[in-house]
Design an enzyme around this catalytic site. Structure first.
Site, PDB file in Angstrom:
ATOM      1  N   GLN A  97      30.124  79.153 -16.422  1.00  0.00           N
ATOM      2  CA  GLN A  97      31.319  79.430 -17.221  1.00  0.00           C
ATOM      3  C   GLN A  97      31.783  78.136 -17.902  1.00  0.00           C
ATOM      4  O   GLN A  97      32.711  78.165 -18.710  1.00  0.00           O
ATOM      5  CB  GLN A  97      32.456  79.949 -16.340  1.00  0.00           C
ATOM      6  N   ASN A  98      31.159  77.031 -17.521  1.00  0.00           N
ATOM      7  CA  ASN A  98      31.607  75.738 -18.040  1.00  0.00           C
ATOM      8  C   ASN A  98      31.044  75.485 -19.431  1.00  0.00           C
ATOM      9  O   ASN A  98      29.994  76.002 -19.786  1.00  0.00           O
ATOM     10  CB  ASN A  98      31.191  74.613 -17.078  1.00  0.00           C
ATOM     11  N   HIS A 115      30.385  80.967 -21.663  1.00  0.00           N
ATOM     12  CA  HIS A 115      31.601  80.775 -22.456  1.00  0.00           C
ATOM     13  C   HIS A 115      31.408  79.767 -23.573  1.00  0.00           C
ATOM     14  O   HIS A 115      32.381  79.216 -24.081  1.00  0.00           O
ATOM     15  CB  HIS A 115      32.763  80.335 -21.542  1.00  0.00           C
ATOM     16  N   CYS A 126      32.263  81.402 -42.115  1.00  0.00           N
ATOM     17  CA  CYS A 126      30.837  81.522 -42.501  1.00  0.00           C
ATOM     18  C   CYS A 126      29.954  81.214 -41.292  1.00  0.00           C
ATOM     19  O   CYS A 126      30.474  81.004 -40.194  1.00  0.00           O
ATOM     20  CB  CYS A 126      30.540  80.577 -43.673  1.00  0.00           C
ATOM     21  N   CYS A 143      35.368  73.332 -42.905  1.00  0.00           N
ATOM     22  CA  CYS A 143      33.965  73.616 -43.218  1.00  0.00           C
ATOM     23  C   CYS A 143      33.740  73.365 -44.713  1.00  0.00           C
ATOM     24  O   CYS A 143      34.702  73.377 -45.501  1.00  0.00           O
ATOM     25  CB  CYS A 143      33.699  75.088 -42.880  1.00  0.00           C
ATOM     26  N   SER A 184      36.913  80.358  -9.250  1.00  0.00           N
ATOM     27  CA  SER A 184      37.907  81.206  -8.568  1.00  0.00           C
ATOM     28  C   SER A 184      37.559  82.681  -8.757  1.00  0.00           C
ATOM     29  O   SER A 184      38.177  83.551  -8.159  1.00  0.00           O
ATOM     30  CB  SER A 184      39.294  80.918  -9.168  1.00  0.00           C
TER      31      SER A 184
END
Ligand code: BV8
Ligand code: ZN
Length: 240
Positions: A97-98, A115, A126, A143, A184
């Site tokens: 998840q890091n 993630h 874009c 951008c 957790s």
């Protein structure tokens, strides 16, 4: 510490790790929900959202810039390195998840970033995407198409990358052993991965100094830190 599985080691061929912010805590990276989960009195959970970004892109970028600087200076700790070393003995996949890239820095070769990654930025409109480790001085960065660039991470309320999530579910349901480290298990859908493993008779081990949402489902609980416990786990596979 791992007496329960000492005699089963030879039957363990495929290990899946589900890791969270806790495994990087000993590399000096604050967790989300621990006491260090606040930044300038903002709750990380409220900043890591698409609304926060569109309401105040400058503030959110300042938060990510600070985290990027901290993460780029951080080193993998013995927990990350133990997971990478385990690849010498069994098939290992890390479902993390890091967003800090420390598993890859430690040498793990099969890492799925559920993630996203703080090292990548993308255009909010874009399909521009790039990996950047330079400091983003002018925030929010624009951008070439004129729209705001954002960190290539999954915010609360956003779906996970479909291809990554599909693969993660399959890998979770095919492993012999799932080790849940430093999370957790509050955040979904990552917190459903141990269920897929359990449904396919995998052994579940939790490594966390504290209780989690799924402690009662675990076959073995190691109430200790990842940097202490994981190197001990790897020694089980070393033929003396
Ligand atoms: C989704 C990237 C479909 C960004 C992160 C209501 C409204 C809207 C949504 C929801 C809702 N209710 C539920 C949801 C779904 C939501 C969710 O789960 N919310 C929770 C808070 C209830 N999930 C989502 O939105 C996900 N998308 O569901 O898509 C959808 C679409 C639209 C609407 C609904 C659903 C997307 C979630 C991804 C969010 N992005 N990160 C960034 O990082 O900037 S999540 C963020 O939390 C980090 O990735 C972090 O890793 C993750 C999980 O937290 P943990 O890793 O577990 O960290 P935590 O601090 O909680 O715990 C640390 C643990 O380590 C502790 O247990 C501690 O004891 C332990 N520890 C500490 N030190 C050590 C240690 N362990 C070992 N060793 C140590 N030394
Ligand atoms: Zn663009």
């Amino acid at each position: 510490m791992f007496e329960l599985i000492k005699d089963d080691i030879d039957n363990i061929k495929k290990v899946v790790f589900v890791t969270g912010a806790g495994i990087s805590q000993e590399s000096g990276i604050p967790t989300f929900r621990g006491k260090d989960g606040l930044w300038r009195n903002h709750d990380a959970m409220k900043l890591a959202t698409i609304d926060a970004f569109y309401n105040n892109p400058k503030l959110v970028w300042e938060w990510y810039n600070e985290r990027r600087a901290n993460i780029f200076a951080a080193k993998p700790n013995p927990g990350h390195r133990a997971i990478a070393e385990l690849e010498k003995y069994v098939k290992v996949v890390v479902l993390t998840q890091n967003i800090d890239g420390l598993h890859q820095k430690a040498g793990s070769s099969q890492v799925l970033e559920l993630h996203g990654s703080i090292i990548k930025i993308k255009c909010s409109v874009c399909d521009f995407k790039e990996e950047t480790t330079y400091e983003i001085s002018k925030v929010p960065p624009l951008c070439r198409c004129g729209n705001i660039l954002r960190p290539d991470v999954v915010w609360f309320g956003e779906s996970l990358p479909q291809d990554v999530w599909q693969k993660a579910m399959v890998l979770a349901s095919q492993c012999d052993l799932m080790i849940i480290v430093g999370t957790s298990l509050v955040v979904s859908p990552a917190n459903t991965l141990p269920i897929y493993a359990k449904q396919n008779n995998a052994l579940l081990i939790e490594i966390n100094p504290e209780n989690t949402e799924m402690s009662s489902e675990m076959d073995l609980i190691i109430r200790n830190t990842s940097a202490i416990s994981l190197p001990k786990f790897v020694t089980l596979f070393k033929k003396n």
